[in-house]
Design a protein around this motif. Structure first.
Motif, short mmCIF file in Angstrom:
data_model
loop_
_atom_site.label_atom_id
_atom_site.label_comp_id
_atom_site.label_asym_id
_atom_site.label_seq_id
_atom_site.Cartn_x
_atom_site.Cartn_y
_atom_site.Cartn_z
N LEU A 17 -73.87 23.20 135.07
CA LEU A 17 -73.03 22.04 135.41
C LEU A 17 -71.99 21.72 134.33
O LEU A 17 -71.20 20.79 134.49
N ALA A 18 -71.96 22.46 133.23
CA ALA A 18 -71.03 22.19 132.13
C ALA A 18 -69.56 22.10 132.56
O ALA A 18 -68.83 21.25 132.06
N PRO A 19 -69.08 22.93 133.51
CA PRO A 19 -67.67 22.83 133.91
C PRO A 19 -67.31 21.48 134.55
O PRO A 19 -66.12 21.17 134.73
N TRP A 20 -68.30 20.68 134.93
CA TRP A 20 -68.07 19.40 135.56
C TRP A 20 -67.13 18.51 134.75
O TRP A 20 -66.33 17.76 135.29
N SER A 21 -67.20 18.60 133.44
CA SER A 21 -66.44 17.71 132.55
C SER A 21 -64.94 17.99 132.51
O SER A 21 -64.20 17.17 131.98
N SER A 22 -64.50 19.12 133.03
CA SER A 22 -63.06 19.44 132.97
C SER A 22 -62.55 19.94 134.33
O SER A 22 -62.21 21.10 134.49
N PRO A 23 -62.51 19.04 135.32
CA PRO A 23 -62.06 19.45 136.66
C PRO A 23 -60.55 19.68 136.74
O PRO A 23 -59.77 19.02 136.05
#
Length: 151
Positions: A17-23
């Motif tokens: 889920l790490a990519p969640w922070s940079s949509p």
């Protein structure tokens, strides 16, 4: 059921889920023809701008399409490798993953980690191919979405 956590600050999710922070920004398609411009790569979060539900022509009628005051849209997802994939959402919108006219069956449902902004997670066992992520019954014109392969 445990009470919801009290968040004093946002928490960045980790792991898949790490990519969640940079949509990135993405406009949802209103019909199958518009899917060429509405692609969401696996492991990349997107802040998706949705359409008013009456403007969306779903390839497969959603179980919960939403009413005239809700929002929805279509996003294309290419699955390269068979496995279990998680669709994470910032709201409780209804989702279907459609391939060749059939909805994939979910294998798990859950809530995201506290204070991350991930409200809903749905897991699917997927085979390679092109899927249409149908988003429906959302109360807002924007939603953050992430499709991630689970380890």
């Amino acid at each position: 059921m445990a009470p919801a956590a009290t968040c004093t600050a946002p928490v960045a999710p980790t792991g898949e889920l790490a990519p969640w922070s940079s949509p990135s920004a993405l406009n949802a398609a209103g019909d199958a023809a518009g899917l060429r411009a509405a692609n969401l790569p696996v492991a990349q979060a997107a802040r998706v701008t949705l359409l008013s539900t009456p403007e969306v022509k779903y390839p497969l009628r959603p179980e919960k399409p939403g009413g005239s005051v809700s929002y929805g849209g279509l996003v294309g997802v290419e699955i390269a490798q068979a496995g279990t994939y998680r669709v994470a959402l910032s709201s409780g919108a209804w989702i279907d993953l459609v391939k060749q006219g059939k909805a994939a069956t979910s294998v798990a449902h859950g809530h995201g980690p506290d204070c991350t902004g991930v409200r809903k997670m749905v897991d699917f066992a997927l085979t390679p191919g092109r899927y249409t992520l149908q988003l429906g019954a959302n109360g807002d014109a924007q939603i953050t979405v992430l499709v991630a392969r689970l380890p």
